[in-house]
Design a protein around this motif. Structure first.
Motif, mmCIF file in Angstrom:
data_model
loop_
_atom_site.group_PDB
_atom_site.id
_atom_site.type_symbol
_atom_site.label_atom_id
_atom_site.label_comp_id
_atom_site.label_asym_id
_atom_site.label_seq_id
_atom_site.Cartn_x
_atom_site.Cartn_y
_atom_site.Cartn_z
ATOM 1 N N ASP B 281 2.632 7.693 4.643
ATOM 2 C CA ASP B 281 2.109 7.165 3.502
ATOM 3 C C ASP B 281 2.893 6.005 2.829
ATOM 4 O O ASP B 281 4.267 6.035 2.605
ATOM 5 N N PRO B 282 2.278 4.925 2.375
ATOM 6 C CA PRO B 282 2.796 3.715 1.650
ATOM 7 C C PRO B 282 3.548 4.342 0.452
ATOM 8 O O PRO B 282 3.275 5.443 -0.228
ATOM 9 N N PRO B 283 4.910 3.556 -0.271
ATOM 10 C CA PRO B 283 5.413 4.050 -1.375
ATOM 11 C C PRO B 283 4.613 4.151 -2.615
ATOM 12 O O PRO B 283 3.760 3.313 -2.566
ATOM 13 N N VAL B 284 5.052 4.791 -3.647
ATOM 14 C CA VAL B 284 3.888 5.085 -4.742
ATOM 15 C C VAL B 284 4.542 3.693 -5.726
ATOM 16 O O VAL B 284 5.293 2.976 -5.591
ATOM 17 N N ALA B 285 3.278 3.220 -6.194
ATOM 18 C CA ALA B 285 3.539 1.788 -7.125
ATOM 19 C C ALA B 285 4.153 2.320 -8.646
ATOM 20 O O ALA B 285 4.470 3.237 -8.998
ATOM 21 N N GLY B 286 4.788 0.997 -9.096
ATOM 22 C CA GLY B 286 5.706 1.039 -10.258
ATOM 23 C C GLY B 286 4.758 0.693 -11.417
ATOM 24 O O GLY B 286 3.727 1.233 -11.635
ATOM 25 N N GLU B 287 5.352 0.010 -12.338
ATOM 26 C CA GLU B 287 4.749 -0.524 -13.809
ATOM 27 C C GLU B 287 3.591 -1.284 -13.627
ATOM 28 O O GLU B 287 3.469 -1.892 -12.704
ATOM 29 N N ARG B 288 2.813 -1.013 -14.517
ATOM 30 C CA ARG B 288 1.405 -1.709 -14.667
ATOM 31 C C ARG B 288 1.738 -3.216 -15.064
ATOM 32 O O ARG B 288 2.229 -3.621 -15.869
ATOM 33 N N LEU B 289 0.957 -4.208 -14.263
ATOM 34 C CA LEU B 289 1.169 -5.523 -14.180
ATOM 35 C C LEU B 289 -0.148 -6.122 -14.989
ATOM 36 O O LEU B 289 -0.010 -7.172 -15.533
ATOM 37 N N CYS B 290 -1.250 -5.342 -14.839
ATOM 38 C CA CYS B 290 -2.669 -6.192 -15.045
ATOM 39 C C CYS B 290 -3.750 -4.901 -15.014
ATOM 40 O O CYS B 290 -3.570 -4.288 -14.342
ATOM 41 N N SER B 291 -4.651 -5.133 -15.988
ATOM 42 C CA SER B 291 -5.650 -4.122 -16.027
ATOM 43 C C SER B 291 -6.795 -4.611 -16.717
ATOM 44 O O SER B 291 -6.831 -5.801 -17.406
ATOM 45 N N ALA B 292 -8.184 -4.492 -16.056
ATOM 46 C CA ALA B 292 -9.285 -4.718 -16.558
ATOM 47 C C ALA B 292 -10.286 -3.666 -16.937
ATOM 48 O O ALA B 292 -10.391 -2.696 -16.050
#
Lengths: 380, 528
Positions: B281-292
């Motif tokens: 499985d792909p690596p886990v994501a980091g800090e949030r950059l954008c949200s709607a």
């Protein structure tokens, strides 16, 4: 996949085919002449209504057909500007509604007074005149919305074919060019990630549109070339036509020079020569081409009927004008409501005949038969 | 019997090295000949020789001879060959003369001076052959790309040409439109026996319908040569742009190599080569950059997109899938702040840049390098002519050799890469790419994937709106499927793609593996 259309379908289209392009031309000219003969706002309102109705019933599936409201809006804004300018510069006709500060222009610019009293008769009179312009523009817009420009090109003398084709190609290019302008503006804003840069923006937005336009023009010319456009060698007639056209041009130039130099007789001689040469050029060029026309139609009985009825409208109005109908023109001095003559209204209403005809499938804005296949979502 | 023959053909455009040298090719009556090759390999040149557009419209030096329907293109111009060769261009929009489908189809016949009665019948038949009789009274500008391209084919077919030549007719289309066009072409050949010479990159479809395939290759900037001509099943297998299943077959040593998913599955039923647990499985994501949140975006008065929640974090690559008109572009433009939100709001923690679908709307400088510098100039970094970012982006997108070229002379895939580089160089953390692989060949696609992974790996994030599930499978960590403006499915790419009818090819053959690379990794681990 679509099943092939049953044979009967074709016959059906033929039977209910749209009105001929020439019919629409006659209708539009008749309507425009009617507006000119009867510029009373009440009658013009009838014609604007008829134009809208005709577009509603017969509007084609093209960008210019959808632009009808834009045409009317353009006419209206022109009329409004005209009202404002007239009201600011015309004085001393009637009672003032209100008074603005005024300024006299220097003699070089005409020396008239701008501002001052704004008078009701002036405003109403120029509004009425402006409305007649809206009427003319509406008729023009309606004509463009319902006519098949390509059929019009095909019906014109053949020597005009290339010129007319250029116009139809331009019409076909218009929607995508408008779309390109929007897309380029978006791309320009997108490029900097939200940082707006005003300097040089016009150039940055215009260049991609122009370059894409050039690319498409080259592609189109290759496509036309691949489809055999201009494949037939120029014949003897075409050489004759070319030389005669040149001669006609020179003759008209000569006539112009003669008229400026007040040599009336020489001017007439040149003018007549020019007309004769032009006529020869048109006939020769029409003989020269061996192109054939697809589904070339002659006006049918229905077309002749519509043309006749349409022409009856301005004719009747002209007769009424000759008899001395007071209602045709409306004047704001003395101030009164426009009078309406039932006869003129009936004559004008003759122009609505096309709207009463069942639209052929060929001109419906949203083709009914599309439903045979699940509709594709339009690109948003 | 040969309808179209190339004999010792060589082409060199003005002020440029030879594109084609000593090429021989015979197209026989009634066959479909598929021409493949990476962009810039000279496919268009070969096709344009068929009706004399090369050399008559292009200029340059031309040697050898092309004979079509018994006539040589040396003596005949394209317009003289309109009755023998039907030619269809890549861009569907720029080939219409008349704002009316039926009249446009009849255009070639009018030019040929065909008798009106014959002409009437031919147009009806051409409309039926392409299944577009219901569109006859529409304006081509209002049609979808697939419909436009079928109208263009009808316009070429009406003249009953001996051979129909199509230059990448589906490269500008979405999968549905491409499918319609390719099946129409296959039907023309099967039902009417029309001879077809086609350049095409959707090989999983075109490879099956073709009788023969020819690969055009250019080595070290020399002129292009025909490398192999023969049955697609044997010719296409060692071609870079071959379908994913073919690469998968090569990896697993299948024989014969498959061109379609169906053929590939036949191999799997015999012996499942790998167990299901071996997928990574792909690596886990980091800090949030954008949200709607509770976002609604309108266009032309209609709400086009409704999204309850959308978040993007460092290191993520999100694939936005969905048919044309499902709101992918609208969502991207709203995220970038190019369209106002009707309701809800978009929180941007960092700079977000959007790369438009059509690179032609953006590029206008004389060279690719100047395009990148233009962006820096607009951002007020005028003096940075030697900004390392320029060479970085040229390098990651494989544009190093093309930096001095005029963007308009590039192939569509190269142009797309140039546009991405021109936006990326601005330094935005989040890149939104709208249909980046349209018209891309295998080489461009690989370079793009490399750049996307690199950008996400360096702490950025990428959102791609795409129809290309293979691309989504290779680069995406997360996938969002839009349908009619709503989010239909969202989650890790593997889950979303696995549940789809349009799953990527590897997943359909060897679930749960998404890509050939994953299979290769799993194989290597097992061997260890």
């Amino acid at each position: 996949m679509t099943s092939p259309a049953p044979l009967g379908d074709t016959a059906l289209v033929e039977a209910r085919a749209s009105l001929h392009a020439v019919t629409w031309l006659v209708w539009a000219v008749a309507a425009a002449v009617t507006v000119q003969l009867a510029p009373n706002p009440a009658y013009v309102a009838v014609i604007v209504g008829i134009a809208a109705l005709v577009v509603e019933v017969h509007g084609r599936d093209s960008a210019i057909a959808r632009a009808f409201p834009a045409f009317v809006a353009l006419g209206a804004s022109f009329a409004i500007i005209r009202v404002v300018l007239t009201a600011l510069t015309t004085h001393g006709v009637g009672s003032a509604v209100f008074t603005l500060p005024e300024a006299a222009l220097p003699r070089l610019l005409g020396g008239f007074t701008v501002g001052g009293s704004v008078e009701l008769p002036v405003v109403l009179q120029s509004a009425a005149e402006g409305f007649a312009i809206v009427g003319l523009v509406a008729v023009f817009g309606a004509f463009n919305a319902v006519v098949s420009h390509y059929e019009l090109v095909q019906s014109s003398p053949r020597s005009f074919y290339e010129m007319g084709l250029a116009v139809t190609v331009a019409l076909a290019f218009t929607p995508s060019t408008i779309a390109a302008v929007t897309a380029t503006g978006l791309a320009d804003r997108a490029r900097t990630g939200g940082v707006a840069v005003r300097r040089g923006r016009v150039l940055r937005r215009a260049l991609p549109v122009l370059e894409s336009g050039m690319e498409r023009a080259v592609a189109l010319s290759e496509s036309m070339d691949s489809r055999g456009f201009a494949r037939l060698e120029p014949s003897r007639f075409e050489h004759v036509a070319a030389w005669c056209s040149l001669g006609a041009l020179l003759a008209f130039g000569g006539a112009f020079v003669a008229l400026v130099g007040r040599a009336g007789r020489a001017g007439t001689a040149f003018g007549v020569a020019g007309v004769v040469l032009l006529a020869i050029a048109i006939t020769a060029a029409s003989r020269a081409t061996s192109r054939t026309r697809y589904r070339a139609r002659r006006p049918r009985r229905l077309d002749w009927f519509v043309m006749g009825v349409s022409c009856a409208a301005p004719l009747t109005v002209a007769i009424l004008a000759a008899v001395g109908d007071e209602s045709l023109r409306w004047s704001a001095t003395p101030l009164r409501w426009p009078t309406v003559n039932a006869g003129v209204v009936v004559a004008t209403a003759l122009l609505a005949l096309p709207a009463a005809l069942r639209p052929a499938r060929a001109v419906t804005a949203r083709p009914v038969v599309v439903a045979r296949r699940p509709l594709q979502e339009p690109a948003r | 019997m040969s309808v179209l023959s190339y004999r010792g053909v060589g082409v060199a455009y003005p002020d440029a090295p030879p594109v084609l040298a000593e090429m021989d090719l015979e197209v026989s009556d009634g066959e479909i000949l598929l021409l493949v090759g990476s962009s810039g390999a000279g496919k268009s040149t070969v096709l344009r020789c068929a009706n004399g557009l090369v050399p008559h419209a292009s200029g340059g030096r031309f040697s050898g001879d092309v004979v079509v329907g018994g006539r040589s293109t040396r003596q005949s111009r394209p317009r003289d060959l309109a009755d023998v060769v039907g030619f269809v261009h890549q861009d569907p929009e720029s080939q219409f003369v008349v704002d009316h489908v039926e009249a446009d189809v009849a255009f070639v016949l009018e030019n040929l001076g065909t008798d009106p009665a014959v002409m009437r019948r031919r147009v009806e038949e051409a409309l039926d052959a392409l299944g577009i009789a219901h569109l006859r009274d529409r304006s081509p500008a209002t049609l979808s790309g697939g419909e436009q391209q079928r109208v263009a084919i009808a316009g070429a077919l009406a003249a009953a040409p001996a051979v129909l030549v199509l230059d990448e007719p589906t490269s500008e289309l979405d999968p549905q439109g491409a499918e319609d066009v390719l099946s129409a072409i296959a039907r023309l050949n099967a039902d009417l026996g029309t001879t077809i010479l086609i350049a095409e990159h959707r090989l999983e479809r075109a490879g099956v319908m073709a009788d023969r395939a020819a690969i055009l290759r250019r080595r070290n900037g020399g002129p292009a040569r025909l490398d192999a001509v023969g049955p697609p099943a044997t010719t296409l297998v060692d071609y870079d742009g071959a379908p994913t299943v073919t690469h998968l077959g090569a990896l697993l040593g299948w024989d014969p190599l498959p061109l379609t998913v169906r053929a590939a599955r036949a191999h799997v039923t015999n012996e499942p080569p790998l167990s299901r647990s071996e997928a990574t499985d792909p690596p886990v994501a980091g800090e949030r950059l954008c949200s709607a949140t509770a976002l609604e975006v309108a266009r032309g008065g209609h709400t086009v997109v409704r999204v309850d929640r959308f978040e993007l974090a460092e290191g993520e690559v999100v694939a936005l899938l969905g048919r044309n008109g499902s709101g992918k572009s609208t969502l991207l433009q709203a995220l970038a702040g190019l369209l106002p939100a009707e309701r809800g709001r978009v929180r941007r923690e960092t700079r977000i840049s959007y790369v438009p679908q059509d690179p032609g709307t953006m590029l206008f400088r004389p060279t690719v390098r100047a395009e990148l510098r233009e962006t820096l100039r607009l951002l007020g970094r005028e003096d940075d002519a030697t900004d390392p970012a320029i060479d970085h982006w040229l390098g990651t997108l494989g544009l190093g050799d093309l930096a001095g070229r005029h963007p308009r002379t590039l192939s569509s895939g190269e142009r797309q890469r140039a546009a991405i580089a021109a936006v990326g160089v601005g330094g935005a953390t989040v890149l939104l790419l709208d249909e980046p692989t349209r018209g891309m060949d295998a080489e461009s696609r690989t370079a793009l994937e490399h750049a996307i992974r690199g950008h996400a790996g360096a702490g950025g994030a990428v959102v791609l709106a795409t129809h290309d599930v293979e691309l989504a499978a290779r680069v995406a960590t997360r996938a969002v499927v839009l349908g009619d403006g709503d989010v239909v499915a969202a989650g890790p790419a593997r889950e979303v793609l696995a549940g789809s009818l349009f799953a990527p090819q590897t997943l359909r053959v060897l679930p749960p593996f998404l890509t050939v690379d994953e299979v290769a990794t799993a194989l290597a681990r097992r061997r260890r």
